[in-house]
Design a protein around this motif. Structure first.
Motif, PDB file in Angstrom:
ATOM      1  N   PHE A   1       0.824  -1.210   0.000  1.00 32.37           N
ATOM      2  CA  PHE A   1       0.000   0.000   0.000  1.00 32.37           C
ATOM      3  C   PHE A   1       0.855   1.254   0.000  1.00 32.37           C
ATOM      4  CE2 PHE A   1       0.681  -0.845   4.531  1.00 32.37           C
ATOM      5  CZ  PHE A   1       0.960   0.413   5.038  1.00 32.37           C
ATOM      6  N   GLU A   2       2.136   1.089   0.379  1.00 33.29           N
ATOM      7  CA  GLU A   2       3.044   2.252   0.420  1.00 33.29           C
ATOM      8  C   GLU A   2       3.291   2.849  -0.964  1.00 33.29           C
ATOM      9  OE1 GLU A   2       4.063  -0.236   4.056  1.00 33.29           O
ATOM     10  OE2 GLU A   2       3.562  -0.600   1.942  1.00 33.29           O
ATOM     11  N   LEU A   3       2.963   2.121  -2.035  1.00 32.60           N
ATOM     12  CA  LEU A   3       3.118   2.698  -3.373  1.00 32.60           C
ATOM     13  C   LEU A   3       2.278   3.960  -3.529  1.00 32.60           C
ATOM     14  CD1 LEU A   3       3.157  -0.418  -5.769  1.00 32.60           C
ATOM     15  CD2 LEU A   3       5.077   1.026  -5.092  1.00 32.60           C
ATOM     16  N   ALA A   4       1.264   4.097  -2.703  1.00 31.13           N
ATOM     17  CA  ALA A   4       0.424   5.293  -2.766  1.00 31.13           C
ATOM     18  C   ALA A   4       1.198   6.554  -2.409  1.00 31.13           C
ATOM     19  CB  ALA A   4      -0.781   5.131  -1.836  1.00 31.13           C
ATOM     20  N   ASN A   5       2.381   6.385  -1.778  1.00 26.65           N
ATOM     21  CA  ASN A   5       3.210   7.547  -1.443  1.00 26.65           C
ATOM     22  C   ASN A   5       3.945   8.098  -2.658  1.00 26.65           C
ATOM     23  OD1 ASN A   5       2.526   7.404   1.306  1.00 26.65           O
ATOM     24  ND2 ASN A   5       4.102   5.859   1.680  1.00 26.65           N
ATOM     25  N   ALA A   6       4.031   7.295  -3.726  1.00 23.57           N
ATOM     26  CA  ALA A   6       4.629   7.774  -4.978  1.00 23.57           C
ATOM     27  C   ALA A   6       3.546   8.540  -5.731  1.00 23.57           C
ATOM     28  CB  ALA A   6       5.157   6.602  -5.800  1.00 23.57           C
ATOM     29  N   THR A   7       3.288   9.745  -5.290  1.00 26.76           N
ATOM     30  CA  THR A   7       2.083  10.479  -5.680  1.00 26.76           C
ATOM     31  C   THR A   7       2.035  10.866  -7.153  1.00 26.76           C
ATOM     32  OG1 THR A   7       3.138  12.538  -4.958  1.00 26.76           O
ATOM     33  CG2 THR A   7       1.736  11.384  -3.370  1.00 26.76           C
ATOM     34  N   GLN A   8       3.166  10.791  -7.866  1.00 30.11           N
ATOM     35  CA  GLN A   8       3.180  11.134  -9.288  1.00 30.11           C
ATOM     36  C   GLN A   8       2.975   9.917 -10.176  1.00 30.11           C
ATOM     37  OE1 GLN A   8       3.379  14.459 -10.235  1.00 30.11           O
ATOM     38  NE2 GLN A   8       3.187  14.655  -8.020  1.00 30.11           N
ATOM     39  N   LEU A   9       2.761   8.761  -9.570  1.00 32.92           N
ATOM     40  CA  LEU A   9       2.665   7.521 -10.334  1.00 32.92           C
ATOM     41  C   LEU A   9       1.459   7.552 -11.276  1.00 32.92           C
ATOM     42  CD1 LEU A   9       4.183   4.828 -10.589  1.00 32.92           C
ATOM     43  CD2 LEU A   9       2.607   3.858  -8.921  1.00 32.92           C
ATOM     44  N   GLY A  10       1.740   7.442 -12.573  1.00 34.75           N
ATOM     45  CA  GLY A  10       0.680   7.464 -13.573  1.00 34.75           C
ATOM     46  C   GLY A  10       0.461   6.135 -14.244  1.00 34.75           C
ATOM     47  N   GLU A  11       1.411   5.214 -14.100  1.00 33.80           N
ATOM     48  CA  GLU A  11       1.291   3.897 -14.721  1.00 33.80           C
ATOM     49  C   GLU A  11       1.848   2.846 -13.776  1.00 33.80           C
ATOM     50  OE1 GLU A  11       2.498   1.658 -18.897  1.00 33.80           O
ATOM     51  OE2 GLU A  11       3.796   3.231 -18.115  1.00 33.80           O
ATOM     52  N   LEU A  12       1.021   1.850 -13.452  1.00 38.37           N
ATOM     53  CA  LEU A  12       1.451   0.732 -12.621  1.00 38.37           C
ATOM     54  C   LEU A  12       1.052  -0.554 -13.330  1.00 38.37           C
ATOM     55  CD1 LEU A  12       2.634  -0.413  -9.995  1.00 38.37           C
ATOM     56  CD2 LEU A  12       0.354  -0.213  -8.974  1.00 38.37           C
ATOM     57  N   ASP A  13       2.047  -1.287 -13.797  1.00 35.96           N
ATOM     58  CA  ASP A  13       1.807  -2.530 -14.528  1.00 35.96           C
ATOM     59  C   ASP A  13       2.520  -3.667 -13.812  1.00 35.96           C
ATOM     60  OD1 ASP A  13       1.333  -4.576 -16.271  1.00 35.96           O
ATOM     61  OD2 ASP A  13       2.226  -3.614 -18.026  1.00 35.96           O
ATOM     62  N   LEU A  14       1.751  -4.460 -13.072  1.00 36.82           N
ATOM     63  CA  LEU A  14       2.271  -5.626 -12.356  1.00 36.82           C
ATOM     64  C   LEU A  14       1.612  -6.897 -12.875  1.00 36.82           C
ATOM     65  CD1 LEU A  14       2.135  -4.186  -8.701  1.00 36.82           C
ATOM     66  CD2 LEU A  14       4.052  -4.133 -10.302  1.00 36.82           C
ATOM     67  N   SER A  15       1.090  -6.868 -14.080  1.00 32.70           N
ATOM     68  CA  SER A  15       0.350  -7.989 -14.632  1.00 32.70           C
ATOM     69  C   SER A  15       1.249  -9.199 -14.883  1.00 32.70           C
ATOM     70  CB  SER A  15      -0.355  -7.571 -15.927  1.00 32.70           C
ATOM     71  OG  SER A  15       0.563  -7.036 -16.860  1.00 32.70           O
ATOM     72  N   SER A  16       0.607 -10.370 -14.935  1.00 35.56           N
ATOM     73  CA  SER A  16       1.275 -11.648 -15.241  1.00 35.56           C
ATOM     74  C   SER A  16       2.413 -11.937 -14.273  1.00 35.56           C
ATOM     75  CB  SER A  16       1.783 -11.661 -16.692  1.00 35.56           C
ATOM     76  OG  SER A  16       0.712 -11.513 -17.592  1.00 35.56           O
ATOM     77  N   ASN A  17       2.080 -11.943 -12.991  1.00 32.18           N
ATOM     78  CA  ASN A  17       3.006 -12.341 -11.940  1.00 32.18           C
ATOM     79  C   ASN A  17       2.272 -13.313 -11.007  1.00 32.18           C
ATOM     80  OD1 ASN A  17       5.748 -10.919 -12.048  1.00 32.18           O
ATOM     81  ND2 ASN A  17       4.353  -9.229 -12.503  1.00 32.18           N
ATOM     82  N   HIS A  18       2.682 -13.369  -9.740  1.00 27.59           N
ATOM     83  CA  HIS A  18       2.076 -14.293  -8.787  1.00 27.59           C
ATOM     84  C   HIS A  18       1.629 -13.541  -7.530  1.00 27.59           C
ATOM     85  CE1 HIS A  18       3.670 -17.447 -11.350  1.00 27.59           C
ATOM     86  NE2 HIS A  18       4.874 -16.920 -11.237  1.00 27.59           N
ATOM     87  N   LEU A  19       1.104 -12.363  -7.737  1.00 26.96           N
ATOM     88  CA  LEU A  19       0.698 -11.531  -6.612  1.00 26.96           C
ATOM     89  C   LEU A  19      -0.570 -12.073  -5.953  1.00 26.96           C
ATOM     90  CD1 LEU A  19       1.309  -8.075  -8.297  1.00 26.96           C
ATOM     91  CD2 LEU A  19       2.724  -9.139  -6.531  1.00 26.96           C
ATOM     92  N   ILE A  20      -0.633 -11.919  -4.650  1.00 31.73           N
ATOM     93  CA  ILE A  20      -1.781 -12.394  -3.881  1.00 31.73           C
ATOM     94  C   ILE A  20      -2.332 -11.238  -3.044  1.00 31.73           C
ATOM     95  CG2 ILE A  20      -0.941 -14.772  -3.791  1.00 31.73           C
ATOM     96  CD1 ILE A  20       0.030 -14.186  -0.929  1.00 31.73           C
ATOM     97  N   GLY A  21      -3.384 -11.534  -2.307  1.00 31.65           N
ATOM     98  CA  GLY A  21      -3.963 -10.533  -1.421  1.00 31.65           C
ATOM     99  C   GLY A  21      -4.900  -9.598  -2.155  1.00 31.65           C
ATOM    100  N   GLU A  22      -5.305  -8.560  -1.468  1.00 33.13           N
ATOM    101  CA  GLU A  22      -6.259  -7.606  -2.015  1.00 33.13           C
ATOM    102  C   GLU A  22      -5.553  -6.440  -2.704  1.00 33.13           C
ATOM    103  OE1 GLU A  22      -8.911  -6.368   1.044  1.00 33.13           O
ATOM    104  OE2 GLU A  22      -9.722  -8.374   1.379  1.00 33.13           O
ATOM    105  N   ILE A  23      -6.304  -5.797  -3.571  1.00 31.58           N
ATOM    106  CA  ILE A  23      -5.808  -4.567  -4.198  1.00 31.58           C
ATOM    107  C   ILE A  23      -5.889  -3.464  -3.153  1.00 31.58           C
ATOM    108  CG2 ILE A  23      -6.174  -2.876  -6.027  1.00 31.58           C
ATOM    109  CD1 ILE A  23      -7.563  -5.123  -7.614  1.00 31.58           C
ATOM    110  N   PRO A  24      -4.772  -2.823  -2.819  1.00 30.53           N
ATOM    111  CA  PRO A  24      -4.801  -1.817  -1.744  1.00 30.53           C
ATOM    112  C   PRO A  24      -5.736  -0.649  -2.092  1.00 30.53           C
ATOM    113  CG  PRO A  24      -2.539  -2.419  -2.298  1.00 30.53           C
ATOM    114  CD  PRO A  24      -3.412  -3.001  -3.353  1.00 30.53           C
ATOM    115  N   LYS A  25      -6.622  -0.350  -1.180  1.00 30.59           N
ATOM    116  CA  LYS A  25      -7.534   0.776  -1.400  1.00 30.59           C
ATOM    117  C   LYS A  25      -6.778   2.101  -1.432  1.00 30.59           C
ATOM    118  CE  LYS A  25      -8.637   1.269   3.543  1.00 30.59           C
ATOM    119  NZ  LYS A  25      -9.732   1.280   4.549  1.00 30.59           N
ATOM    120  N   GLU A  26      -5.583   2.098  -0.836  1.00 33.72           N
ATOM    121  CA  GLU A  26      -4.774   3.329  -0.798  1.00 33.72           C
ATOM    122  C   GLU A  26      -4.380   3.801  -2.191  1.00 33.72           C
ATOM    123  OE1 GLU A  26      -4.422   1.382   3.170  1.00 33.72           O
ATOM    124  OE2 GLU A  26      -4.321   0.700   1.084  1.00 33.72           O
ATOM    125  N   LEU A  27      -4.397   2.903  -3.185  1.00 30.86           N
ATOM    126  CA  LEU A  27      -4.042   3.310  -4.541  1.00 30.86           C
ATOM    127  C   LEU A  27      -5.008   4.362  -5.080  1.00 30.86           C
ATOM    128  CD1 LEU A  27      -3.024  -0.101  -6.212  1.00 30.86           C
ATOM    129  CD2 LEU A  27      -1.569   1.589  -5.070  1.00 30.86           C
TER     130      LEU A  27
END
Length: 422
Positions: A283-309
């Protein structure tokens, strides 16, 4: 422009020499032109017309009328034979050599390392093959080195670490192999490092974290392994810049996305798709406030999508498909007023589609397919009037198709198959 075949044993490998006569420089250029194929001579005759060689196309001189720049990029000049067997034209004090987007081929001669005053070397978009000569490390005045889009093989020479003034290094779209040398961490002036589309292996060297001026790091489409580096934003790197891009997609990297990457306050693009990344999205990625593109597709991520995004007001592309994410689609995504593409397909998401997605007025691509989403399709989606592609297939939606979808005048693709719709 058509390519010309040049049956000569000559190339523009321009070496420093003791010749200081501007007349000798003009004569050298004319002698070179005279050896070319007649079609190429005709072309250059129209570009190099008149007695003053400093007025010729592609030629720049200093106040003493000594040639400093030679730029013939994109003229379709073609050499025949291996470059290392060719003769040379001698032009003193050359600082700019731009021969990109031609049809040059052969090896890059080691003699290029004698151009000690060169600040700009562009041989991109040609057909050079073989290895990068070690002597390139002698060009200590370079601020740009571009060998991209050729057929170069072998490893990246450690001698590149000698180029202390280098700001731009483009070696992408070749066949380079081996590890990224640790010596790249010595390039303290480097702002752009593009090594994507090669056969590079090994781990990302920790020394890259020493590049305090780095703004763009593109390593995608290699065979890089090892864990993701955590130090890209530690010690000042990537923290003082206006634009930052990190591209690591299409490799074999593993480990987790570090919460420390949220310490990149100016990070605008983070692409790590198609790797072996595991764990949760921090959820700390939300601190990168200028982030305009986040592509984490096709991996093995688990858990929930952080609401902080939902705090990332600049976010335009959120791509998380092809993981094992679970839980609900957070309603906070509706706060992303700049969102244009949202792809959460092929996960284990459940629950309804939040009505708030209709607040994403710029959204033109929405893919929630291949999850276990249920309930009715909310009519609020029709408020995203820019929608061109909507894929809700292979879920558990019930009920009918909202009549409000008629408002979606821009819609070109609609896939609602494999649901329980009436």
């Amino acid at each position: 422009m058509a390519s010309f075949s040049i049956p000569i044993k000559l190339i523009l490998v321009l070496l420093l020499s003791s010749i200081n006569s501007t007349e000798a420089e003009a004569e050298a250029l004319l002698n070179w032109k005279a050896t070319l194929h007649k079609d190429a001579q005709t072309l250059l005759s129209s570009l190099w017309d008149g007695s003053n060689h400093c007025n010729w196309t592609g030629i720049t001189c200093d106040r003493t009328r000594s040639v400093t720049n030679l730029s013939l990029a994109g003229y379709g000049l073609r050499l025949r034979g291996a470059l290392e067997s060719l003769n040379f034209i001698y032009l003193p004090n050359l600082i700019w050599l731009q021969l990109g987007k031609n049809s040059l081929y052969g090896h890059i001669p080691p003699h290029v390392g004698n151009l000690s005053k060169l600040i700009f070397l562009d041989l991109s978009y040609n057909n050079f093959f073989g290895s990068i000569p070690l002597e390139v490390g002698n060009l200590r005045s370079l601020y740009l080195l571009d060998f991209s889009t050729n057929r170069l093989t072998g490893s990246i020479p450690a001698s590149i670490g000698n180029l202390s003034n280098l700001e731009y290094l483009y070696l992408y779209d070749n066949y380079l192999s081996g590890s990224i040398p640790n010596d790249i961490g010595l390039l303290k002036s480097l702002s752009t490092l593009q090594l994507w589309i090669n056969n590079l292996t090994g781990v990302i060297p920790i020394s890259i974290g020493n590049l305090t001026n780095l703004s763009s790091l593109f390593l995608s489409a290699n065979v890089i392994s090892g864990s993701l580096p955590e130090n890209l934003c530690i010690g000042g790197v990537l923290t003082r810049l206006a634009v930052d891009h990190i591209g690591l997609s299409d490799n074999n990297s593993f480990g987790e996305v570090s919460p420390k990457w949220g310490q990149c306050p100016n990070l605008t693009s983070l692409r790590i798709s198609n790797n072996n990344i595991s764990g949760k999205i921090p959820f700390e990625l939300a601190n990168a406030t200028q982030l305009g593109e986040l592509d984490l597709s096709s991996n093995h991520l688990i858990g929930e999508i952080p609401k902080e995004l939902g705090a990332l007001k600049m976010m335009s592309r959120l791509l998380l498909s092809g993981n094992q994410l679970s839980g609900k689609v957070p309603s906070e995504i509706g706060l992303l007023s700049s969102l244009e593409q949202l792809n959460l397909a092929s996960n284990n998401l459940s629950g309804p589609i939040p009505d708030q997605l209709g607040n994403c007025l710029k959204l033109f691509h929405l893919n929630l397919s291949m999850n276990t989403l249920g309930g009715g399709i909310p009519s609020s989606i029709s408020d995203a009037i820019a929608l061109q592609s909507l894929d809700l297939s292979q879920n558990s939606f019930i009920g009918g198709i909202p009549q409000q979808f008629r408002k979606l005048k821009s819609l070109e693709i609609l896939n609602l198959s494999h649901n329980v719709l009436l």
